[in-house]
Design a protein around this motif. Structure first.
Motif, PDB file in Angstrom:
ATOM      1  N   ASN A  29       0.812  -1.226   0.000  1.00 28.10           N
ATOM      2  CA  ASN A  29       0.000   0.000   0.000  1.00 28.10           C
ATOM      3  C   ASN A  29       0.842   1.271   0.000  1.00 28.10           C
ATOM      4  O   ASN A  29       0.303   2.373   0.102  1.00 28.10           O
ATOM      5  CB  ASN A  29      -0.935  -0.002   1.213  1.00 28.10           C
ATOM      6  CG  ASN A  29      -1.935  -1.136   1.154  1.00 28.10           C
ATOM      7  OD1 ASN A  29      -2.445  -1.461   0.093  1.00 28.10           O
ATOM      8  ND2 ASN A  29      -2.195  -1.753   2.299  1.00 28.10           N
ATOM      9  N   ARG A  30       2.168   1.090  -0.107  1.00 32.09           N
ATOM     10  CA  ARG A  30       3.053   2.252  -0.082  1.00 32.09           C
ATOM     11  C   ARG A  30       3.783   2.476  -1.404  1.00 32.09           C
ATOM     12  O   ARG A  30       4.236   3.577  -1.686  1.00 32.09           O
ATOM     13  CB  ARG A  30       4.098   2.078   1.032  1.00 32.09           C
ATOM     14  CG  ARG A  30       3.528   2.084   2.438  1.00 32.09           C
ATOM     15  CD  ARG A  30       4.619   1.815   3.469  1.00 32.09           C
ATOM     16  NE  ARG A  30       4.157   2.003   4.848  1.00 32.09           N
ATOM     17  CZ  ARG A  30       3.589   1.053   5.566  1.00 32.09           C
ATOM     18  NH1 ARG A  30       3.417  -0.170   5.038  1.00 32.09           N
ATOM     19  NH2 ARG A  30       3.195   1.288   6.807  1.00 32.09           N
ATOM     20  N   LEU A  31       3.900   1.424  -2.198  1.00 30.08           N
ATOM     21  CA  LEU A  31       4.677   1.507  -3.436  1.00 30.08           C
ATOM     22  C   LEU A  31       4.018   2.462  -4.423  1.00 30.08           C
ATOM     23  O   LEU A  31       2.805   2.439  -4.616  1.00 30.08           O
ATOM     24  CB  LEU A  31       4.797   0.112  -4.061  1.00 30.08           C
ATOM     25  CG  LEU A  31       5.823  -0.053  -5.177  1.00 30.08           C
ATOM     26  CD1 LEU A  31       7.238   0.124  -4.647  1.00 30.08           C
ATOM     27  CD2 LEU A  31       5.684  -1.429  -5.826  1.00 30.08           C
ATOM     28  N   ARG A  32       4.833   3.283  -5.036  1.00 29.87           N
ATOM     29  CA  ARG A  32       4.321   4.225  -6.034  1.00 29.87           C
ATOM     30  C   ARG A  32       5.472   4.669  -6.930  1.00 29.87           C
ATOM     31  O   ARG A  32       6.632   4.350  -6.683  1.00 29.87           O
ATOM     32  CB  ARG A  32       3.697   5.439  -5.349  1.00 29.87           C
ATOM     33  CG  ARG A  32       4.666   6.257  -4.470  1.00 29.87           C
ATOM     34  CD  ARG A  32       3.968   7.499  -3.977  1.00 29.87           C
ATOM     35  NE  ARG A  32       4.784   8.357  -3.149  1.00 29.87           N
ATOM     36  CZ  ARG A  32       5.706   9.211  -3.589  1.00 29.87           C
ATOM     37  NH1 ARG A  32       5.982   9.270  -4.895  1.00 29.87           N
ATOM     38  NH2 ARG A  32       6.388   9.993  -2.770  1.00 29.87           N
ATOM     39  N   LYS A  33       5.109   5.406  -7.989  1.00 31.62           N
ATOM     40  CA  LYS A  33       6.149   6.021  -8.810  1.00 31.62           C
ATOM     41  C   LYS A  33       6.981   6.950  -7.936  1.00 31.62           C
ATOM     42  O   LYS A  33       6.543   7.389  -6.891  1.00 31.62           O
ATOM     43  CB  LYS A  33       5.526   6.807  -9.963  1.00 31.62           C
ATOM     44  CG  LYS A  33       4.796   5.959 -10.995  1.00 31.62           C
ATOM     45  CD  LYS A  33       4.280   6.784 -12.150  1.00 31.62           C
ATOM     46  CE  LYS A  33       3.177   7.733 -11.735  1.00 31.62           C
ATOM     47  NZ  LYS A  33       2.596   8.441 -12.904  1.00 31.62           N
TER      48      LYS A  33
END
Length: 422
Positions: A29-33
């Motif tokens: 739920n934390r991974l992002r570009k």
């Protein structure tokens, strides 16, 4: 536009298949570009590779050590991936490269360069496995080789960063990627101007995170550990530890200077200069607040205890009946710098210079050889250096009970003692 975030996961957070699954859960739920994930070697892999190097140097058979290390990583892969997954071929290829390198000649003269070429395989293997697992779980990350952007000089094992070149590479190569994908990379490793592998010193993955963060003007760095945050002592060694909710850059830097193991000593300075906050959080309890290290935090009065093991006390005595002068100190420090040895404690008397250093292969005998014509030299090995910041006088005796004290010094805010069990 949202700034890049940097996450760093140490060896304990990827030590087995359950740990890798937990890492993936933290990132879900934390991974992002605009995110960089820095990973260390798995578990005690770096120690295992050092053992192989030690055996090779002694011309002993290290094939069993190599087989154990390979089986350890293969078992993790077997528990994470279906049979026939591409990661098994990648693992085989990396171990083939490692074994080919180990067939080359190793001696005292090329040890540091050889060390960097070998030990960095721990991070390369770990990062491949973690990247493949994240992708298999639907979290798309791009694996990138840190050596393409972390540029250093050729001081093998303790390489210095070429900050300008590193920033240019990060901006030119990685920044465009981060506009679309998160990057997963290795801590600890870089490359010199000739493209040869270098390392940044043991536990240098924290420093890697700080380098990348400052080079890409990141919003924050988070180091994921097996402790709830920065504590006033190592909970494995001392009871009743206390967590700092916040620390100022200066106080955190002081703790790492004296050897606090939760953060690599070189990590704080670039982040402080750039005003980038550092979070230390628990991968066992990722929702907990951890510790935030940033500017404008009042200093704490709680005693902080740092214990460094495997220390050497070396005393250089002037032999010509003169007193210690600046030229004597300069002569000692000149050789320490040439051998890339850091002084953990220094004490001067009228006729001697005493220093405490970490035990490192070959380094003590090289130091003695260089300075034996200038001084009468004595040394003691297998010692401990205990440092207490903001010491309380009433607490000190309990740290000396059962120990022989070889050296002691105190200032208003710091107490240090070199000790060994009696």
């Amino acid at each position: 536009m949202a700034k890049t975030l940097v996450y760093k996961f140490g060896g304990a957070s990827v030590k087995d298949s359950d740990a890798v699954k937990n890492l993936a859960k933290i990132l879900r739920n934390r991974l992002r570009k605009r995110m960089i994930i820095v990973v260390s070697a798995m578990g005690k892999t770096t120690n295992g590779l050092e053992d192989i190097l030690s055996k090779k140097l002694k011309k002993e058979d290290f094939s069993e050590n190599s087989s154990i290390l390979k089986a350890y990583h293969r078992r993790i892969c077997t528990e994470l991936f279906p049979a026939g997954h591409a990661v098994f071929a990648q693992l085989e290829n990396l171990f083939t490269q490692l074994n080919n390198k180990l067939e080359q000649e190793l001696n005292r003269e090329n040890y540091d360069e050889f060390y960097d070429a070998i030990v960095g395989f721990g991070e390369l293997i770990s990062s491949r496995i973690v990247a493949e697992y994240l992708c298999s779980q639907g979290s798309i990350v791009l694996w990138q080789d840190a050596r393409e952007v972390i540029h250093t000089n050729s001081d093998f094992r303790f390489a210095r960063i070429d900050w300008e070149k590193t920033k240019r590479s990060c901006q030119a190569i990685w920044k465009p990627i981060l506009e679309n994908f998160p990057i997963l990379t290795q801590g600890f490793i870089g490359s010199d101007p000739k493209g040869r592998p270098t390392t940044l010193g043991r536990e240098g993955s924290d420093f890697t995170a700080a380098i990348l963060a400052t080079s890409l003007d990141a919003g924050s760095v988070t180091i994921w550990k097996d402790v709830p945050g920065v504590l006033n002592a190592d909970p494995k060694l001392f009871l009743n530890t206390r967590k700092f909710d916040e620390l100022g850059y200066r106080e955190a830097a002081e703790m790492t200077y004296f050897g606090a193991s939760v953060i690599h000593p070189k990590t704080i300075k670039p982040l402080a200069n750039a005003g980038i906050p550092l979070f230390v959080k628990s991968f066992l309890d990722p929702e907990a607040s951890g510790t935030k290290i940033h500017e404008n935090v009042s200093a704490h009065e709680v005693s902080t205890i740092v214990l460094k093991k495997d220390q050497i006390l070396v005393s250089f005595k002037v032999t010509d009946f003169t007193f210690v002068e600046e030229m004597h100190i300069h002569r000692v420090y000149e050789q320490l710098q040439a051998l890339k040895l850091r002084v953990n404690m220094l004490q001067l008397s009228a006729i001697s210079i005493s220093i405490v250093i970490d035990a490192q292969l070959f380094k003590l005998e090289q130091l003695l050889e260089k300075l034996k014509s200038d001084f009468e030299i004595r040394y003691n090995e297998e010692l401990e250096l205990l440092t207490i910041l903001h010491p309380k006088a009433a607490e000190i005796p309990k740290f000396l009970d059962g120990y022989e004290v070889l050296l002691e010094q105190a200032s208003r805010n710091t107490f240090q003692v070199v000790r060994r069990k009696v």
